[in-house]
Enzyme design. Structure first.
Site, PDB file in Angstrom:
ATOM      1  N   SER A 171      63.680   5.621  23.677  1.00 32.11           N
ATOM      2  CA  SER A 171      63.426   7.015  24.090  1.00 32.11           C
ATOM      3  C   SER A 171      61.969   7.442  24.017  1.00 32.11           C
ATOM      4  CB  SER A 171      64.269   7.962  23.247  1.00 32.11           C
ATOM      5  OG  SER A 171      65.613   7.877  23.670  1.00 32.11           O
ATOM      6  N   LYS A 175      60.449   8.359  27.248  1.00 28.94           N
ATOM      7  CA  LYS A 175      60.671   9.681  27.854  1.00 28.94           C
ATOM      8  C   LYS A 175      59.399  10.529  27.871  1.00 28.94           C
ATOM      9  CE  LYS A 175      65.523   9.598  26.311  1.00 28.94           C
ATOM     10  NZ  LYS A 175      66.469  10.119  25.295  1.00 28.94           N
ATOM     11  N   TYR A 182      66.471   4.722  34.569  1.00 29.68           N
ATOM     12  CA  TYR A 182      66.495   5.195  33.172  1.00 29.68           C
ATOM     13  C   TYR A 182      66.670   4.024  32.190  1.00 29.68           C
ATOM     14  CZ  TYR A 182      68.244   7.387  28.902  1.00 29.68           C
ATOM     15  OH  TYR A 182      68.439   7.745  27.590  1.00 29.68           O
ATOM     16  N   TYR A 184      65.294  15.147  18.316  1.00 29.06           N
ATOM     17  CA  TYR A 184      66.663  15.653  18.502  1.00 29.06           C
ATOM     18  C   TYR A 184      67.021  16.681  17.433  1.00 29.06           C
ATOM     19  CZ  TYR A 184      66.178  11.278  20.956  1.00 29.06           C
ATOM     20  OH  TYR A 184      65.690  10.273  21.724  1.00 29.06           O
ATOM     21  N   VAL A 231      65.554   4.730  19.574  1.00 27.64           N
ATOM     22  CA  VAL A 231      66.540   4.011  18.755  1.00 27.64           C
ATOM     23  C   VAL A 231      66.150   2.563  18.449  1.00 27.64           C
ATOM     24  CG1 VAL A 231      68.661   5.350  19.140  1.00 27.64           C
ATOM     25  CG2 VAL A 231      68.027   3.573  20.772  1.00 27.64           C
TER      26      VAL A 231
HETATM   27  N1  GLN Z   1      68.699   3.833  25.680  1.00 28.58           N
HETATM   28  C1  GLN Z   1      69.125   4.759  24.681  1.00 28.58           C
HETATM   29  C2  GLN Z   1      70.253   5.604  25.238  1.00 28.58           C
HETATM   30  O1  GLN Z   1      70.158   6.005  26.367  1.00 28.58           O
HETATM   31  C3  GLN Z   1      67.965   5.621  24.260  1.00 28.58           C
HETATM   32  C4  GLN Z   1      68.321   6.602  23.183  1.00 28.58           C
HETATM   33  C5  GLN Z   1      67.242   6.800  22.146  1.00 28.58           C
HETATM   34  O2  GLN Z   1      66.296   6.022  22.007  1.00 28.58           O
HETATM   35  N2  GLN Z   1      67.412   7.820  21.347  1.00 28.58           N
HETATM   36  O3  GLN Z   1      71.236   5.846  24.583  1.00 28.58           O
END
Ligand code: GLN
Length: 309
Positions: A64, A67, A191, A243, A261
């Site tokens: 993420s 992003k 994505y 988050y 993650v």
């Molecule tokens: N690829 C992960 C997902 O879409 C990314 C989520 C994350 O890094 N928080 O669930």
């Protein structure tokens, strides 16, 4: 002020001794098998140096954190029109939650929860093919990091695709509300691939410099984005980058940050440093347990905070 090198060495030592290292993400085998023992940190400073410690040259899945870069690219393409499709408020929910989407008619709360990042990816697709959109994201990251070797881990991308049912649900939901304009498979394809970009802490700290230094790359004095845009991306990182733990991160670390993650965090001390940390074990909210602790230690030792000198 203590030397940055000494502070990082101390942090690496303290983190090596931690027994509670969190839990490595287990939804795909490529992440599940990363040894929880890893810890790396890199800090890019205004004078063009990158000070590193621990496993700062080991690649990990940025997930993420990507992003932040897709948001920057899409703002460069369509500017404030993005905010008709994505909000700018913290969600207070898990990164992959669907609950708010129905109430809010398919408009995700912010660009950093999964739904928001999927909407950003849709906007980024514009008139281009998925492969071209992905190419523009990767080129941007290589450019800001000053490193052409950065690439996508194809195995991670494939596994994301095979297990991404919740992301598919979010995307279909938004498509039903007309928030997504492109076929769901195209949007998710881009994505999943941008989440699968692999980088080291050194590369990530380099890539975050434009956010730390008012939109510019300090050593070459190249402009990447306007000062205003860098500030706004930082504001979103501070309020939404972790988050439902964003408030706690701001309280403990006091810097804008974005987690993934894979266990990485990119953090920004405006005017001073771009910081990347990696420890693959996650806490309950899916953020790096020791990465957060390490940033808390670093920010305190160096007196870095956006909340006052
Ligand atoms: N690829 C992960 C997902 O879409 C990314 C989520 C994350 O890094 N928080 O669930």
């Amino acid at each position: 002020m203590p030397s940055l090198k000494a502070v990082l060495a101390e942090i690496v030592q303290e983190m090596a001794a931690q027994t509670d290292r969190g839990t490595v993400a287990s939804y795909i085998p490529e992440l599940a098998r990363v040894p929880v023992q890893h810890f790396g940190i890199a800090v890019a400073t205004a004078d063009g140096q990158v000070v590193c410690a621990g496993d700062a040259d080991t690649s990990f899945s940025i997930q993420s954190i990507s992003k932040v870069f897709t948001l920057t690219v899409v703002l460069g393409q369509i500017g404030d029109a993005l905010w008709q499709r994505v909000g700018r408020e913290p969600s207070g929910n898990a990164f992959n939650s669907i609950v708010q989407l129905e109430h809010e008619r398919g408009i995700p709360r912010n660009p950093f929860i999964n739904a928001g990042a999927i909407a950003v990816t849709d906007a980024l697709l514009g008139e281009s093919l998925p492969r071209e959109a992905l190419g523009s994201i990767l080129s941007f990251i290589r450019f800001v990091a000053g490193d052409e070797r950065i690439s996508i881990d194809k195995d991670v991308a494939r596994s994301e695709q095979e297990t991404g049912f919740l992301n598919a649900a979010l995307a279909n939901f938004m498509r039903a509300f007309g928030v997504l304009k492109h076929p769901v498979e195209h949007v998710l394809g881009v994505y999943f691939h941008h989440c699968a970009i692999a980088m080291t802490c050194r590369q990530l700290a380099m890539a975050g410099r434009y956010l730390a230094f008012s939109g510019r790359l300090p050593a070459s004095d190249t402009s990447v984005v306007s000062t205003d845009r860098a500030r706004r991306v930082n504001a979103l990182m501070l309020t939404c980058g972790h988050y439902d733990q964003s408030g706690d991160f701001a309280f403990r670390v006091g810097l804008p940050g974005k987690s993934g993650v894979g266990g990485g965090i990119l953090a920004v001390a405006p005017g001073t440093a771009s910081i990347a940390v990696w420890s693959p074990g996650l806490n309950q909210q899916g953020n790096s347990l020791l990465g957060t602790l390490a940033l808390e230690r670093l920010a305190k030792a160096m007196q870095w905070s956006v909340f006052g000198a």
